[in-house]
Design a protein around this motif. Sequence first.
Motif, mmCIF file in Angstrom:
data_model
loop_
_atom_site.group_PDB
_atom_site.id
_atom_site.type_symbol
_atom_site.label_atom_id
_atom_site.label_comp_id
_atom_site.label_asym_id
_atom_site.label_seq_id
_atom_site.Cartn_x
_atom_site.Cartn_y
_atom_site.Cartn_z
ATOM 1 N N ALA A 67 0.830 -1.205 0.000
ATOM 2 C CA ALA A 67 0.000 0.000 0.000
ATOM 3 C C ALA A 67 0.866 1.258 0.000
ATOM 4 C CB ALA A 67 -0.908 -0.014 1.230
ATOM 5 N N PHE A 68 2.010 1.216 0.693
ATOM 6 C CA PHE A 68 2.937 2.360 0.714
ATOM 7 C C PHE A 68 3.470 2.637 -0.688
ATOM 8 C CE2 PHE A 68 7.429 3.705 0.975
ATOM 9 C CZ PHE A 68 7.239 4.977 1.496
ATOM 10 N N VAL A 69 3.829 1.579 -1.396
ATOM 11 C CA VAL A 69 4.321 1.725 -2.774
ATOM 12 C C VAL A 69 3.258 2.373 -3.659
ATOM 13 C CG1 VAL A 69 5.086 0.455 -4.829
ATOM 14 C CG2 VAL A 69 5.926 -0.217 -2.562
ATOM 15 N N LEU A 70 1.979 2.038 -3.368
ATOM 16 C CA LEU A 70 0.867 2.589 -4.156
ATOM 17 C C LEU A 70 0.398 3.942 -3.642
ATOM 18 C CD1 LEU A 70 -1.214 -0.705 -4.543
ATOM 19 C CD2 LEU A 70 0.114 0.445 -6.327
ATOM 20 N N GLY A 71 1.075 4.476 -2.633
ATOM 21 C CA GLY A 71 0.722 5.784 -2.097
ATOM 22 C C GLY A 71 -0.523 5.794 -1.230
ATOM 23 N N LYS A 72 -0.833 4.646 -0.596
ATOM 24 C CA LYS A 72 -2.062 4.532 0.201
ATOM 25 C C LYS A 72 -1.789 4.569 1.713
ATOM 26 C CE LYS A 72 -5.687 3.231 -1.308
ATOM 27 N NZ LYS A 72 -6.920 3.959 -1.653
ATOM 28 N N VAL A 73 -0.555 4.883 2.099
ATOM 29 C CA VAL A 73 -0.215 4.901 3.522
ATOM 30 C C VAL A 73 0.073 6.329 3.961
ATOM 31 C CG1 VAL A 73 1.406 4.119 5.289
ATOM 32 C CG2 VAL A 73 0.693 2.559 3.486
ATOM 33 N N ASP A 74 -0.573 6.755 5.034
ATOM 34 C CA ASP A 74 -0.391 8.093 5.573
ATOM 35 C C ASP A 74 0.373 8.002 6.896
ATOM 36 O OD1 ASP A 74 -0.527 10.711 6.326
ATOM 37 O OD2 ASP A 74 -2.676 10.703 6.779
ATOM 38 N N PHE A 75 1.579 8.569 6.935
ATOM 39 C CA PHE A 75 2.415 8.501 8.138
ATOM 40 C C PHE A 75 2.149 9.642 9.118
ATOM 41 C CE2 PHE A 75 4.906 5.762 5.352
ATOM 42 C CZ PHE A 75 5.245 4.735 6.228
ATOM 43 N N ALA A 76 1.160 10.473 8.828
ATOM 44 C CA ALA A 76 0.869 11.618 9.702
ATOM 45 C C ALA A 76 0.593 11.199 11.152
ATOM 46 C CB ALA A 76 -0.310 12.418 9.144
ATOM 47 N N PRO A 77 -0.185 10.121 11.397
ATOM 48 C CA PRO A 77 -0.429 9.729 12.794
ATOM 49 C C PRO A 77 0.846 9.405 13.561
ATOM 50 C CG PRO A 77 -2.008 8.640 11.351
ATOM 51 C CD PRO A 77 -0.989 9.300 10.471
ATOM 52 N N VAL A 78 1.845 8.828 12.863
ATOM 53 C CA VAL A 78 3.108 8.490 13.526
ATOM 54 C C VAL A 78 3.877 9.769 13.859
ATOM 55 C CG1 VAL A 78 5.268 7.204 13.340
ATOM 56 C CG2 VAL A 78 3.195 6.301 12.279
ATOM 57 N N LYS A 79 3.887 10.726 12.921
ATOM 58 C CA LYS A 79 4.589 11.985 13.151
ATOM 59 C C LYS A 79 3.941 12.771 14.287
ATOM 60 C CE LYS A 79 6.004 12.411 8.286
ATOM 61 N NZ LYS A 79 5.803 13.182 7.029
ATOM 62 N N GLU A 80 2.610 12.731 14.337
ATOM 63 C CA GLU A 80 1.887 13.524 15.340
ATOM 64 C C GLU A 80 1.919 12.887 16.735
ATOM 65 O OE1 GLU A 80 -1.977 13.757 13.665
ATOM 66 O OE2 GLU A 80 -1.341 15.041 11.981
ATOM 67 N N ALA A 81 2.114 11.581 16.791
ATOM 68 C CA ALA A 81 2.082 10.888 18.083
ATOM 69 C C ALA A 81 3.295 11.267 18.933
ATOM 70 C CB ALA A 81 2.054 9.379 17.866
ATOM 71 N N SER A 82 3.076 11.401 20.232
ATOM 72 C CA SER A 82 4.169 11.721 21.141
ATOM 73 C C SER A 82 5.015 10.479 21.402
ATOM 74 C CB SER A 82 3.611 12.263 22.459
ATOM 75 O OG SER A 82 2.740 11.311 23.050
ATOM 76 N N PHE A 83 6.238 10.690 21.887
ATOM 77 C CA PHE A 83 7.115 9.562 22.190
ATOM 78 C C PHE A 83 6.681 8.840 23.464
ATOM 79 C CE2 PHE A 83 9.938 11.817 19.282
ATOM 80 C CZ PHE A 83 10.461 10.767 18.551
ATOM 81 N N ALA A 87 1.094 4.022 17.108
ATOM 82 C CA ALA A 87 0.679 4.736 15.896
ATOM 83 C C ALA A 87 1.100 4.000 14.627
ATOM 84 C CB ALA A 87 1.255 6.147 15.906
ATOM 85 N N LEU A 88 2.191 3.248 14.694
ATOM 86 C CA LEU A 88 2.638 2.484 13.522
ATOM 87 C C LEU A 88 1.559 1.510 13.044
ATOM 88 C CD1 LEU A 88 6.361 1.676 14.393
ATOM 89 C CD2 LEU A 88 5.546 3.009 12.435
ATOM 90 N N THR A 89 0.802 0.966 13.999
ATOM 91 C CA THR A 89 -0.242 0.013 13.600
ATOM 92 C C THR A 89 -1.463 0.716 13.021
ATOM 93 O OG1 THR A 89 -1.254 0.004 15.814
ATOM 94 C CG2 THR A 89 0.486 -1.610 15.389
ATOM 95 N N THR A 90 -1.661 1.998 13.353
ATOM 96 C CA THR A 90 -2.851 2.701 12.867
ATOM 97 C C THR A 90 -2.734 3.130 11.409
ATOM 98 O OG1 THR A 90 -2.112 4.926 13.531
ATOM 99 C CG2 THR A 90 -3.230 3.584 15.205
ATOM 100 N N ILE A 91 -1.529 3.030 10.836
ATOM 101 C CA ILE A 91 -1.373 3.438 9.427
ATOM 102 C C ILE A 91 -1.747 2.317 8.459
ATOM 103 C CG2 ILE A 91 0.474 5.051 10.053
ATOM 104 C CD1 ILE A 91 2.478 3.045 8.851
ATOM 105 N N ILE A 92 -2.091 1.142 8.993
ATOM 106 C CA ILE A 92 -2.499 0.033 8.123
ATOM 107 C C ILE A 92 -3.780 0.429 7.401
ATOM 108 C CG2 ILE A 92 -3.206 -2.387 8.037
ATOM 109 C CD1 ILE A 92 -1.693 -2.797 10.678
ATOM 110 N N PRO A 93 -3.787 0.459 6.066
ATOM 111 C CA PRO A 93 -4.986 0.867 5.329
ATOM 112 C C PRO A 93 -6.158 -0.083 5.590
ATOM 113 C CG PRO A 93 -3.051 0.850 3.901
ATOM 114 C CD PRO A 93 -2.655 0.166 5.172
ATOM 115 N N PRO A 94 -7.387 0.424 5.548
ATOM 116 C CA PRO A 94 -8.564 -0.423 5.793
ATOM 117 C C PRO A 94 -8.626 -1.650 4.888
ATOM 118 C CG PRO A 94 -9.192 1.885 5.800
ATOM 119 C CD PRO A 94 -7.756 1.830 5.359
ATOM 120 N N ALA A 95 -8.207 -1.509 3.637
ATOM 121 C CA ALA A 95 -8.280 -2.641 2.706
ATOM 122 C C ALA A 95 -7.361 -3.780 3.146
ATOM 123 C CB ALA A 95 -7.912 -2.187 1.292
#
Length: 429
Positions: free
Chosen positions: A192-208, A322-330
Motif C-alpha cells: 500500500a505504501f508503494v501505491l501511495g495509500k499509507v499516511d504517516f501523519a499519525p506516527v509523526k503527530e504521536a508523542s514519544f 501509531a505504527l499500527t494505525t497506518i495500516i490501510p482499511p483494505a
Amino acid sequence: MRLTALGLQHLLAMYAGAVIVPLIVGQGLGLTSEQLTYLVAIDILMCGIATLLQVIRGKAIGIGLPVVLGCTFTAVGPMLAIGGEYGVSAIYGAILISGIFVMLISRVFGHLVKFFPPVVTGSVVTIIGITLIPVAINNMGGGQGASDFGSLTNIGLAFGTLCLIILLYKYTTGFTRSIAILLGMAGGTIAAFVLGKVDFAPVKEASFFHMIQPFYFGTPTIEWSAVITMILVAIVSLVESTGVYFALGDICEKDMNKNDLVRGYRAEGLAIVLGGIFNAFPYTAFSQNVGLVQMTGVRSRKVIAITGIMLVLLGFFPKVAALTTIIPPAVLGGAMVAMFGMVVAQGIKMLSKTIFESQENALIVACSVGLGLGVTVVPEIFGVFPASIQILTSNGIVAGSFTAIILNIIFHMLPSSRKETEQSVPHKA
C-alpha cells in the motif's frame, strides 16, 4: 538474554491479535487518529497488566501458569453494535459491569457451566463470527463511506494480503506460521505504501511518551441490553479460558483444582474491570501462546512475565502504537476475512460433534444461529415490543445466545414427558 528472546517471541505471537481489536473497533466507531493511537497503546499496556495478573499466584488472584491474556475477538461484534447504537461510553459501562460480574461469580462459575455446554457456546461463537464478516468485507472495499470504496486498488490490496497470509500458512511452519497474520498485514502495508495509500501523519503527530488516563473517552454509561451482551461475551470467554487453563496445566504437568480456577477467573474479571476503567477491552487467555509453549517446551512463568513487562512498556510509547494505525482499511479487511472466518470455523468446530449427537442439538443450533443472524440483518423486526423485551431482542448476538440457552434448558435440563411416557409403556414381545 535467552529469557528475553523467548518473551519477545510470545509477544510477537500475540501482537496481531492484541492490536487488531482496537484497530477494528476504533475504525468502526469513527475515532480520530489520535484517539485510535491511544486505544491501541492502552490496549497493549493492559494486555501486559492482564498477563501479569495471571502469571502471579496470589491468595486471591492469578492462576500461576504461563498464560498470555489479550483482548477477545468475541467482543468485537458486540462492541461495534453497542457503540453504534449507544455510543462509546456505553461500551465501557458494559465492560465494567461484566468484569465485576465475572469477579462475583468466579467461585460459583463451575455450577453455571452446565448452562453453557458446547452446543450453546459453539452457537454463540458462530453467531459472533458471522456478524463480523460484513465488517471485514466493508474494510476490504476501503471502509464504509470511503470515496474509493470498491476500487481495484483496495480490492487488490485486500486479496493480496489474504493470499499472502494463506501462502504463509501453507509453506511455513512453527513460529513463522504463528505470526502469519502479522506478516501478512506488514506485507500488505508495504504494498500500500508503494501505491501511495499509507499516511504517516499519525506516527509523526504521536508523542514519544504518554501517561495512561482513566475514562479517556468520558464517563461510562449503563445500557442494560449492552450490559447483558457483554456479560454473555464474558461467560463465553471464561469457558474458552477454562480450556486454555486445563491445556496449560497438562503441558506443565500441574493438576488444576477448583481454587486454581477461581483465582484464574477472578484475575480475568479484574483485568476486564481495569480494561473498562482505562478504556481498553475485555481480556481472555490467548490459545496461540499455548501452542508456542508446547512447541518450544519452555514452561517458565518468568518468560511470560517478561512478555507482560514488554507489553506494559510498549503501551507507554504512542509512536509504536501509531505504527499500527497506518495500516490501510483494505489491508486490514483482507486479514479480517481470515481472522473472522476462523472465529466462525472455531464455532463450527465446537458444534461439529454436538450436532451429530442428537436432533435436538441440531435444532438448537438452527434456531439460535438463524435468529441471531436474522435480527442482525433486520434489527427492526421486534421494534413493536416494549423496551424491557427489546433488551433481549434488539441485538442479534443476545437474541441468538438466549435462544440457545433457553432451548438447551428445554431439551436437556427439563424432564421430557415424551421420553418418560415411552419408558413407562412396556414393550410387547
